[in-house]
Every structure is written in C-alpha cells, then in structure tokens.
Design a protein around this motif. Structure first.
Motif, mmCIF file in Angstrom:
data_model
loop_
_atom_site.group_PDB
_atom_site.id
_atom_site.type_symbol
_atom_site.label_atom_id
_atom_site.label_comp_id
_atom_site.label_asym_id
_atom_site.label_seq_id
_atom_site.Cartn_x
_atom_site.Cartn_y
_atom_site.Cartn_z
ATOM 1 N N ILE A 189 32.410 83.436 57.946
ATOM 2 C CA ILE A 189 33.733 83.242 57.363
ATOM 3 C C ILE A 189 33.979 81.771 57.118
ATOM 4 C CG2 ILE A 189 34.632 85.295 58.530
ATOM 5 C CD1 ILE A 189 36.116 83.298 60.429
ATOM 6 N N GLY A 190 35.127 81.464 56.551
ATOM 7 C CA GLY A 190 35.498 80.079 56.303
ATOM 8 C C GLY A 190 36.959 79.853 56.620
ATOM 9 N N GLN A 191 37.334 78.586 56.769
ATOM 10 C CA GLN A 191 38.720 78.202 57.012
ATOM 11 C C GLN A 191 39.374 77.823 55.681
ATOM 12 O OE1 GLN A 191 39.999 78.508 60.033
ATOM 13 N NE2 GLN A 191 38.002 79.045 60.879
ATOM 14 N N THR A 208 47.636 70.202 46.105
ATOM 15 C CA THR A 208 46.242 70.505 46.388
ATOM 16 C C THR A 208 45.913 70.088 47.821
ATOM 17 O OG1 THR A 208 45.453 68.341 45.683
ATOM 18 C CG2 THR A 208 45.682 70.039 43.971
ATOM 19 N N LEU A 209 44.694 70.349 48.239
ATOM 20 C CA LEU A 209 44.262 69.927 49.574
ATOM 21 C C LEU A 209 44.363 68.409 49.706
ATOM 22 C CD1 LEU A 209 43.033 70.581 52.332
ATOM 23 C CD2 LEU A 209 40.761 70.445 51.266
ATOM 24 N N ASN A 256 39.667 82.791 56.351
ATOM 25 C CA ASN A 256 39.935 83.488 55.098
ATOM 26 C C ASN A 256 40.230 84.974 55.296
ATOM 27 O OD1 ASN A 256 37.209 83.672 55.913
ATOM 28 N ND2 ASN A 256 36.522 84.189 53.861
ATOM 29 N N VAL A 257 39.583 85.607 56.280
ATOM 30 C CA VAL A 257 39.839 87.027 56.546
ATOM 31 C C VAL A 257 41.292 87.233 56.946
ATOM 32 C CG1 VAL A 257 39.261 88.967 58.049
ATOM 33 C CG2 VAL A 257 37.446 87.473 57.206
ATOM 34 N N THR A 258 41.770 86.419 57.875
ATOM 35 C CA THR A 258 43.131 86.544 58.370
ATOM 36 C C THR A 258 44.145 86.158 57.305
ATOM 37 O OG1 THR A 258 42.172 85.791 60.441
ATOM 38 C CG2 THR A 258 44.545 86.043 60.392
ATOM 39 N N ALA A 259 43.812 85.130 56.535
ATOM 40 C CA ALA A 259 44.710 84.711 55.459
ATOM 41 C C ALA A 259 44.953 85.853 54.476
ATOM 42 C CB ALA A 259 44.112 83.513 54.733
ATOM 43 N N THR A 260 43.883 86.539 54.117
ATOM 44 C CA THR A 260 44.020 87.671 53.191
ATOM 45 C C THR A 260 44.916 88.752 53.781
ATOM 46 O OG1 THR A 260 41.821 87.209 52.283
ATOM 47 C CG2 THR A 260 42.728 89.408 51.891
ATOM 48 N N GLY A 261 44.762 88.985 55.090
ATOM 49 C CA GLY A 261 45.604 89.968 55.753
ATOM 50 C C GLY A 261 47.073 89.608 55.692
ATOM 51 N N PHE A 262 47.401 88.355 55.962
ATOM 52 C CA PHE A 262 48.801 87.933 55.914
ATOM 53 C C PHE A 262 49.346 87.964 54.485
ATOM 54 C CE2 PHE A 262 48.145 85.921 60.174
ATOM 55 C CZ PHE A 262 49.210 86.542 60.813
ATOM 56 N N MET A 263 48.504 87.668 53.521
ATOM 57 C CA MET A 263 48.946 87.748 52.121
ATOM 58 C C MET A 263 49.289 89.190 51.746
ATOM 59 S SD MET A 263 46.190 85.064 50.513
ATOM 60 C CE MET A 263 46.489 85.476 48.803
ATOM 61 N N LYS A 264 48.514 90.151 52.247
ATOM 62 C CA LYS A 264 48.825 91.560 51.988
ATOM 63 C C LYS A 264 50.110 91.984 52.691
ATOM 64 C CE LYS A 264 44.064 93.048 51.231
ATOM 65 N NZ LYS A 264 42.906 93.763 51.782
ATOM 66 N N GLU A 265 50.357 91.384 53.862
ATOM 67 C CA GLU A 265 51.563 91.699 54.606
ATOM 68 C C GLU A 265 52.815 91.109 53.948
ATOM 69 O OE1 GLU A 265 52.474 93.245 57.886
ATOM 70 O OE2 GLU A 265 50.855 94.362 56.946
ATOM 71 N N ASN A 266 52.611 90.059 53.160
ATOM 72 C CA ASN A 266 53.734 89.361 52.534
ATOM 73 C C ASN A 266 53.457 89.181 51.039
ATOM 74 O OD1 ASN A 266 55.373 88.313 55.078
ATOM 75 N ND2 ASN A 266 53.203 87.969 55.507
ATOM 76 N N PRO A 267 53.430 90.287 50.298
ATOM 77 C CA PRO A 267 53.009 90.213 48.888
ATOM 78 C C PRO A 267 53.867 89.260 48.067
ATOM 79 C CG PRO A 267 54.018 92.348 49.401
ATOM 80 C CD PRO A 267 53.802 91.653 50.698
ATOM 81 N N GLY A 268 53.190 88.387 47.323
ATOM 82 C CA GLY A 268 53.869 87.448 46.439
ATOM 83 C C GLY A 268 54.458 86.242 47.112
ATOM 84 N N LYS A 269 54.308 86.129 48.435
ATOM 85 C CA LYS A 269 54.940 85.028 49.160
ATOM 86 C C LYS A 269 53.960 83.947 49.611
ATOM 87 C CE LYS A 269 58.686 87.934 50.966
ATOM 88 N NZ LYS A 269 59.367 88.432 52.192
ATOM 89 N N ILE A 305 46.318 81.114 48.936
ATOM 90 C CA ILE A 305 45.336 80.174 49.486
ATOM 91 C C ILE A 305 45.258 78.979 48.553
ATOM 92 C CG2 ILE A 305 42.883 79.822 49.980
ATOM 93 C CD1 ILE A 305 42.777 82.784 50.843
ATOM 94 N N ALA A 306 45.574 77.813 49.098
ATOM 95 C CA ALA A 306 45.563 76.590 48.287
ATOM 96 C C ALA A 306 44.173 75.994 48.170
ATOM 97 C CB ALA A 306 46.514 75.565 48.885
ATOM 98 N N ALA A 307 43.379 76.135 49.232
ATOM 99 C CA ALA A 307 42.056 75.500 49.212
ATOM 100 C C ALA A 307 41.148 76.082 50.285
ATOM 101 C CB ALA A 307 42.189 73.986 49.417
ATOM 102 N N GLN A 308 39.861 76.053 50.007
ATOM 103 C CA GLN A 308 38.852 76.391 51.007
ATOM 104 C C GLN A 308 38.472 75.095 51.722
ATOM 105 O OE1 GLN A 308 37.317 79.689 51.040
ATOM 106 N NE2 GLN A 308 36.173 79.208 52.888
ATOM 107 N N ILE A 309 38.521 75.123 53.056
ATOM 108 C CA ILE A 309 38.204 73.910 53.820
ATOM 109 C C ILE A 309 36.767 73.965 54.347
ATOM 110 C CG2 ILE A 309 38.870 72.467 55.783
ATOM 111 C CD1 ILE A 309 41.700 73.619 55.532
ATOM 112 N N THR A 310 36.405 75.068 54.965
ATOM 113 C CA THR A 310 35.029 75.251 55.437
ATOM 114 C C THR A 310 34.558 76.640 55.023
ATOM 115 O OG1 THR A 310 35.572 76.270 57.572
ATOM 116 C CG2 THR A 310 35.548 73.859 57.484
#
Length: 542
Positions: free
Chosen positions: A169-171, A182-183, A240-253, A256-261
């Motif tokens: 995975i990545g951060q 941006t980052l 990134n896995v968790t970020a996607t989950g929170f995005m699904k929990e809060n649609p449209g809100k 992801i601005a940038a991939q860090i790792t």
C-alpha cells in the motif's frame, strides 16, 4: 452434467456409522466483541453497508475425485487440525471490524485467515486484542498470529517475525473535496495543519513530509477525519486503502490530493522463531498462484479493480435464513472430506460468499438427486447447489441463476487406449459408460448408438467398470474427468472433447425472489475476481 455419486455411498456410510457418526458442517467462528478502544497502525472507514455473514452426511465414495485444491490436497504443510490463536482488533475495517448491523466480526483478516487454515489444516481462534502493547505480547508468544493490516518495518522485525507481504500500500494526503492546494503547497503553507493517527507508520510519514509542529496526531483516524470535515485541520496522512474507505463513507466530501509513498508492505505477525510462519507463507503462495489472494484483496478494497462488498449496493436480505439443498456426494461441488468427516466443496464456499454479500444465512440440507427437481418445484428448499446443468426442459419447472461456469463433455478412456472418438463411434464392440438420468447420458446416446451405452447409478461405478475393462470409455464432464484422473494417476486419459457448451447454475423454485439477489451477488463476484478464484481453486476452470 452428473448427478449422484456412488450408491456405494450407502455401504460406506453404514461402515462409517460403526466407526462413529460423521461430523456436521461447520468451522470455528469468532465471537462478536465490542470494538477495541485503541486504534491500529492504519485504519479504513467502516463500510456503509456491511453484509452478514450441514448436517451430518453419508460418507463420500472412496473413488470420488478430490477437488483441485482443498485443505489437504496441495502438498502444503499439514497442521493436523491445530488450533491457533489469532489476535485482531475488531476495530480496523476493512481488515477486521464489528458489523454494525449484525454485531458480528468480519473483514479481510477473517476471510483470509480462514482460507489459509483450510489449506494447511488448522483452526483459527480469533481473539480481540488492543493495538497498544501488541508487539511485546506477540514477542512473548501470547498469541500465535496477529492479523491486523500491519506494516512490515525493520524495527518491528527485530522483536517479531513477519509473513511474506500479502499487499503493498501507499500513504496519501486526504483533503476536503474543495481543496485546491497541491502537496508542495501544503508543505510550504505554514498555516496548514496535518492530521494522522498516533503510533503508526502514517505518523512517521507525516512528520517526515511536513514540519512535525504542524502534525496533529489523533487517537484514531475517525477523529482525524471528523476534524478534517469540520475544518479544524486541512489534510490527513493516511494509507490509500483507508482513504478510499472514508471517501466512500463521505461521498463528494473528500478527495486524495497526492500520493506520498507507495512502498508499505503488509504482513501477518508471529512470535520470533514460530514454525507457523513458514506454513502460512506456503498457503499465501498457493493463494497467489490460484488467484484467491488477489480476489480477496479486490473484494475488500486492498487493491484497485474491486470494491469492498459493502460498497456494491447489493440486495440486503436482512439476515434471512435460506435452505440450500446439496448432495454431499459430488466433488468438487459438495462432498464429505474423508479426513475430517465434514462437508466442503465449491458449493459451500460459493454460497457462503454469496450470502455474505447479500446478507443471508445458508442452511445446507443434504438431499438426494433423485426427485430433486419436483422438490425444488414444490419449494421444499430455497436453493439447490449441485453443479446443475441449465437445460430448457428443467427450466420449465424451476428457475435458474445466471451461469457461474461453462463446462464440456469428454470421452474418458484407459491410459493405454489408442482409439480416437471416430474409432469409438465406428467400432461396434466399444461399450460406453455414463450416469443415468444426467445430461451426460443424453450426450452419450447422441454420440454413440444407444444400445452401446451402459448407464450406471453413479460415475464411481462407471469408472470402476472402465478400469476393470468391462467398458471402454465414459462420457463425463471435463471437471469430473480431471478429478478421476487425479484419483487414478497414470490410469486414465481424456480421448476427446465431445461438447463444450454446458452452463451450470443454481436452482430455485419458480418465481423465487432469491434468484435476482443471488444473480446480483454472482455478478459482483465476477467483477472483483472472486468467482474466478473459486472456480480455479476447486478445479472448475484451469
């Protein structure tokens, strides 16, 4: 294709009863526990709609083909039914969490550890544990294994052992949807406050990427996300896995601005020197090879190309119990494992997976093939799972699901046979065996003169007659033929493909509303690779 294995089953069952009653279907399942208070190293959003999640049977015939990949058929390590304690938090979706609707624990860890134990013959006992202090506990051997989406790091590897990685995975930097920066903008803007979770690799990455005095660490990612949405902070460093989950929990809100790792490898954790590590690694390798690991990773959203089952907007049967008819005598679809005395097979794995997706509870009921279609027509069972060929004649009295696999009929012969299919058709001395009352019998009598076709009560009898020289070939489906060839190495071969267009499906009473729900689940399993992995695992496809 098929139906019914050996009537010899009855004799074997009587003998088995003398030795002891067969065990009923089932496996260890974890006890639901309250969500842990201490958070894990990375954390995913709880899915919006989490799904929920046989009687003793006659002994399967000894000459029945084994599935391509069952718990003890892979030359994998055999732990001989050993019970292993597996630490989980039950607070870290999609890896492990308490389903809010059912109150039961589930997630990627549960599915994957159970699959591993099926392959190496162990029994997982899931134990809820706090993240705080889990590494000293593992070092001391308090648990046999930790399953919690743990990042493999050199520091941790000094005190515990890790499995081979099961995903990388990545951060990322998660921000509000209207954020324009941006980052690099975030790095330069001293007013930007970055949230993350305390004591995790996310926190380490956040403090390396941004000035530490601008990083605010929360007890859990839920708190960080709430602060982000309320405007108290400006971004969250999260996997990134968790970020996607929170995005699904809060649609449209959120976005992801940038991939860090992009280089964090996750693995299971073991006490130092644990022999379990090598066995688990062997199972993981086999799951990579047959596609099961990739399917699980897609299903739970660990990799792209699939969604967690909760995000698929599938029908919700609200925990309805459904009766599923099986023969327990038709490997690899359903059969009694000779070593454990428990029923298993493609049908068990697939129906359970379907029910997890549409929130139902399968109750498997052993039923005879003889008379099963009138029983289904009358609604005696909610569903029939038995490798059934979809035919227009059958469809007049029952409903079928969408096909889950397409198979073909072959001519199975002894290994030293030189004749071709055309030779068999022309040679009036050649006797062809098959099973009575099946589509195989129909194909056999269309391919060869009916007076040269000998129909047996089951395919076990036909194969025994073939091996003894009483008949010269057997018309049988390719899946079952492969199984019998594995059971009799070097003694049988496929002489010819006769057909390749038989579609198999589940059976329902006419007008059953369950059909559409099952079809929706099947489509989702096709989309995320789970169906293909199950078909490969049990030998339905190559």
């Amino acid at each position: 294709m098929k139906k019914k294995w050996l009537r010899i089953i009855l004799a074997v069952a009587v003998f088995a009863m003398v030795l002891g009653a067969l065990a009923a279907c089932g496996g260890a399942s974890p006890t639901a526990a309250p969500a842990a208070t201490q958070p894990p190293p990375t954390k995913a959003a709880a899915p919006t709609q989490a799904p929920t999640k046989a009687p003793a049977a006659t002994k399967a015939p000894t000459q029945a083909p084994a599935p391509t990949q069952s718990s003890n058929a892979n030359k994998l390590p055999d732990l001989h039914g050993k019970h292993i304690t597996v630490a989980v938090e039950n607070a870290y979706p999609p890896f492990n969490f308490i389903n809010k609707e059912t109150g039961k624990p589930e997630g990627w860890d549960y599915d994957t550890v159970r699959e591993i134990c099926k392959r190496i013959n162990c029994v997982p006992e899931f134990k809820q544990a706090s993240w705080d202090g889990i590494f000293p506990a593992m070092q001391a051997g308090e648990y046999d294994m930790l399953a919690d989406g743990v990042t493999i790091t050199p520091e941790r590897a000094k005190i515990v052992d890790f499995s081979e990685p099961y995903v990388t995975i990545g951060q990322v930097l998660l921000v509000r949807a209207d954020e324009k920066g941006t980052l690099e903008d975030f790095k330069k803007d001293s007013s930007k406050i970055i949230g993350t979770q305390i004591g995790t690799t996310n926190e380490i990455v956040a403090k390396k990427t941004f000035p530490p005095d601008r990083v605010k660490s929360f007890e859990d990612f839920g708190g960080a996300i709430m602060a982000l949405l309320s405007g108290d902070i400006d971004g969250v460093v999260i996997d990134n896995v968790t970020a996607t989950g929170f995005m699904k929990e809060n649609p449209g809100k959120l976005k992801i601005a940038a991939q860090i790792t992009s280089d964090e490898k996750l693995g299971f954790v073991f006490p130092p020197g644990s022999p379990l590590k090598d066995a688990v690694n062997a199972a993981l390798e086999s799951m990579k090879a047959d596609g099961t690991l990739q399917a699980l990773n897609k299903k739970w959203g660990l990799v792209a190309g699939g969604e967690s089952e909760q995000g698929q907007k599938l029908p919700d049967l609200h925990g309805k119990h459904i009766t599923v008819a099986v023969e327990n005598a038709y490997p690899p679809f359903n059969f009694i494992n000779k070593e454990t005395g428990k029923p298993e097979g493609w049908d068990y794995d697939t129906v359970r997976e379907i029910c997890k997706r549409i929130n139902c509870v399968p109750e498997f009921k052993q039923a005879s093939w003889d008379g099963i279609f009138p029983a289904m027509q009358a609604g005696e069972y909610d569903m029939l799972a038995d490798g059934v060929t979809i035919t227009p004649e059958r469809a007049k009295i029952v409903d079928f699901s969408e096909p889950y696999v397409t198979i073909g009929q072959v001519l199975l012969v002894r290994a030293d046979e030189k004749g071709t299919l055309e030779d068999f058709k022309k040679d009036s001395s050649k006797i062809i065996g098959t099973q009575i009352g099946t589509t195989n019998e129909i194909v056999a009598k269309k391919t060869f003169p009916p007076d040269r076709v000998k129909s047996f009560e089951d395919f076990g009898g036909a194969i025994m007659a073939l091996l003894s020289g009483d008949i010269d070939g057997v018309v049988i489906d390719n899946v079952t033929a492969t199984g019998f060839m594995k059971e009799n190495p070097g003694k049988l071969k496929i002489a010819a493909q006769i057909t390749s267009d038989e579609k198999l499906g589940f059976v329902f009473p006419p007008g059953s509303p369950l059909k559409d729900a099952v079809n929706a689940a099947i489509e989702s399993m096709k989309a995320d690779g789970t169906l293909q992995a199950l078909n490969k695992k049990w030998g339905l496809t190559q």
